[in-house]
Design a protein around this motif. Structure first.
Motif, PDB file in Angstrom:
ATOM      1  N   PRO A  11       0.819  -1.226   0.000  1.00  0.00           N
ATOM      2  CA  PRO A  11       0.000   0.000   0.000  1.00  0.00           C
ATOM      3  C   PRO A  11       0.848   1.269   0.000  1.00  0.00           C
ATOM      4  CG  PRO A  11      -0.003  -1.001   2.179  1.00  0.00           C
ATOM      5  CD  PRO A  11       0.727  -1.949   1.281  1.00  0.00           C
ATOM      6  N   THR A  12       1.174   1.761  -1.202  1.00  0.00           N
ATOM      7  CA  THR A  12       1.910   3.013  -1.347  1.00  0.00           C
ATOM      8  C   THR A  12       1.178   3.903  -2.335  1.00  0.00           C
ATOM      9  OG1 THR A  12       3.288   2.105  -3.122  1.00  0.00           O
ATOM     10  CG2 THR A  12       4.124   1.876  -0.872  1.00  0.00           C
ATOM     11  N   VAL A  13       1.589   5.160  -2.365  1.00  0.00           N
ATOM     12  CA  VAL A  13       0.957   6.118  -3.272  1.00  0.00           C
ATOM     13  C   VAL A  13       1.242   5.748  -4.725  1.00  0.00           C
ATOM     14  CG1 VAL A  13       0.843   8.551  -3.922  1.00  0.00           C
ATOM     15  CG2 VAL A  13       1.119   7.924  -1.526  1.00  0.00           C
ATOM     16  N   LEU A  16      -0.947   2.934  -5.735  1.00  0.00           N
ATOM     17  CA  LEU A  16      -2.318   3.424  -5.871  1.00  0.00           C
ATOM     18  C   LEU A  16      -2.527   4.077  -7.235  1.00  0.00           C
ATOM     19  CD1 LEU A  16      -5.087   4.041  -4.633  1.00  0.00           C
ATOM     20  CD2 LEU A  16      -4.114   6.128  -3.668  1.00  0.00           C
ATOM     21  N   ALA A  17      -1.558   4.879  -7.689  1.00  0.00           N
ATOM     22  CA  ALA A  17      -1.665   5.502  -9.013  1.00  0.00           C
ATOM     23  C   ALA A  17      -1.674   4.437 -10.119  1.00  0.00           C
ATOM     24  CB  ALA A  17      -0.516   6.477  -9.224  1.00  0.00           C
ATOM     25  N   ILE A  18      -0.851   3.400  -9.956  1.00  0.00           N
ATOM     26  CA  ILE A  18      -0.819   2.324 -10.952  1.00  0.00           C
ATOM     27  C   ILE A  18      -2.155   1.581 -10.992  1.00  0.00           C
ATOM     28  CG2 ILE A  18       0.270   0.121 -11.537  1.00  0.00           C
ATOM     29  CD1 ILE A  18       2.866   1.219 -10.374  1.00  0.00           C
ATOM     30  N   LEU A  23      -7.379   0.331 -13.512  1.00  0.00           N
ATOM     31  CA  LEU A  23      -8.837   0.337 -13.421  1.00  0.00           C
ATOM     32  C   LEU A  23      -9.451   1.152 -14.557  1.00  0.00           C
ATOM     33  CD1 LEU A  23     -11.439  -0.348 -11.939  1.00  0.00           C
ATOM     34  CD2 LEU A  23     -11.067   1.662 -10.487  1.00  0.00           C
ATOM     35  N   GLN A  24      -8.836   2.277 -14.875  1.00  0.00           N
ATOM     36  CA  GLN A  24      -9.338   3.084 -15.979  1.00  0.00           C
ATOM     37  C   GLN A  24      -9.232   2.329 -17.303  1.00  0.00           C
ATOM     38  OE1 GLN A  24      -7.313   6.814 -16.392  1.00  0.00           O
ATOM     39  NE2 GLN A  24      -8.730   7.612 -17.931  1.00  0.00           N
ATOM     40  N   GLY A  25      -8.091   1.656 -17.513  1.00  0.00           N
ATOM     41  CA  GLY A  25      -7.941   0.853 -18.730  1.00  0.00           C
ATOM     42  C   GLY A  25      -8.938  -0.297 -18.794  1.00  0.00           C
ATOM     43  N   ILE A 185      -7.817  -0.902  -4.687  1.00  0.00           N
ATOM     44  CA  ILE A 185      -7.724   0.549  -4.479  1.00  0.00           C
ATOM     45  C   ILE A 185      -8.305   0.936  -3.122  1.00  0.00           C
ATOM     46  CG2 ILE A 185      -8.602   2.760  -5.316  1.00  0.00           C
ATOM     47  CD1 ILE A 185      -8.341   1.666  -8.154  1.00  0.00           C
ATOM     48  N   SER A 186      -9.428   0.333  -2.761  1.00  0.00           N
ATOM     49  CA  SER A 186     -10.019   0.628  -1.440  1.00  0.00           C
ATOM     50  C   SER A 186      -9.081   0.191  -0.318  1.00  0.00           C
ATOM     51  CB  SER A 186     -11.362  -0.097  -1.313  1.00  0.00           C
ATOM     52  OG  SER A 186     -12.263   0.337  -2.313  1.00  0.00           O
TER      53      SER A 186
END
Length: 251
Positions: A11-13, A16-18, A23-25, A185-186
């Motif tokens: 759990p790192t920033v 999280l961005a990755i 998820l968007q893809g 992500i949650s």
């Protein structure tokens, strides 16, 4: 949250961005595959309707073809040998090409008719020539319809397999990949919030300790000031030089 419902990540920033990018893809891929499935289903229904119509016409055409064959045989008898002797090459040829439907390549067959040889047109010229030519024309129409039906059937089978594959991918993205990414992500957000709360609590604890230490020093200085005030503000100084002289010690 169990590890089965999320990805095993740190759990790192950055992670999280990755995960947000993935998820968007996955969401875009799901939308595109959904549109592809809808397009394939629409074309599938159109082909199915054409197949039903072609099979209905096939029954009528084959009936007329064999009836004309019976008429020609009644008039000319068995004329197979005459036809085989006068035919050098096929006048109806099938050509295949491909058609792209939403990224799925579908084979398509078409009939190409060439001009009939003069020998074929002169078959049965003495007796029953008209019945033979009518029989030939009926079976040419039947062959054309058979090729069309074969093209539709091939496209039907190809689209059926493509639709099943696309639906499996859509279901996998919708029910497995996207929920797992959302749970991941949650989980990362929850862990980062917990770390932030722990850091905030640590800073508050450090500030509280510093404040207590400062207050303790201030209280100590205040007590020393009170003692000095009670003693008159001066301290008694002992003169060790002008005092009585000690006797010499002889060893």
């Amino acid at each position: 949250m169990s590890n089965q419902n999320r990805l095993p990540v740190v759990p790192t920033v950055t992670v999280l961005a990755i995960m947000k990018g993935r998820l968007q893809g996955a969401s875009k891929g799901h939308a595109l595959l959904k549109k592809k499935a809808d397009a394939l289903n629409m074309r599938f229904r159109q082909i199915l309707k054409k197949i039903v119509e072609a099979k209905e016409r096939m029954g009528v055409v084959m009936k007329e073809s064999f009836f004309s064959l019976a008429q020609a045989r009644y008039t000319n008898g068995d004329f197979r040998h005459t036809v085989l002797d006068n035919v050098d090459q096929a006048t109806v040829k099938v050509q295949a090409h491909q058609e792209n439907v939403a990224g799925v390549v579908i084979p398509k067959f078409e009939c190409h008719k060439e001009d009939a040889d003069t020998k074929i047109a002169l078959i049965g010229l003495g007796t029953g020539g008209k019945q033979i030519q009518d029989c030939r024309q009926s079976f040419v129409e039947a062959v054309d319809l058979l090729v069309e039906l074969a093209s539709l059937q091939t496209a039907f089978v190809t689209l059926d397999g493509a639709i099943k594959t696309t639906n499996r991918r859509v279901n996998a993205l919708e029910h497995v990949v996207v929920p797992k990414l959302e749970n991941t992500i949650s989980y990362i957000k929850g862990e980062l919030d917990e770390l932030e709360r722990e850091e905030f609590f640590r800073l508050k604890k450090v500030q509280g300790n510093k404040k207590k230490h400062t207050e303790a020093e201030a209280a100590l200085h205040a007590k020393q000031g009170e003692r000095l005030a009670q003693g008159g503000g001066t301290r008694s100084v002992v003169n060790v030089v002008d005092g009585e002289r000690d006797e010499d010690i002889i060893f």
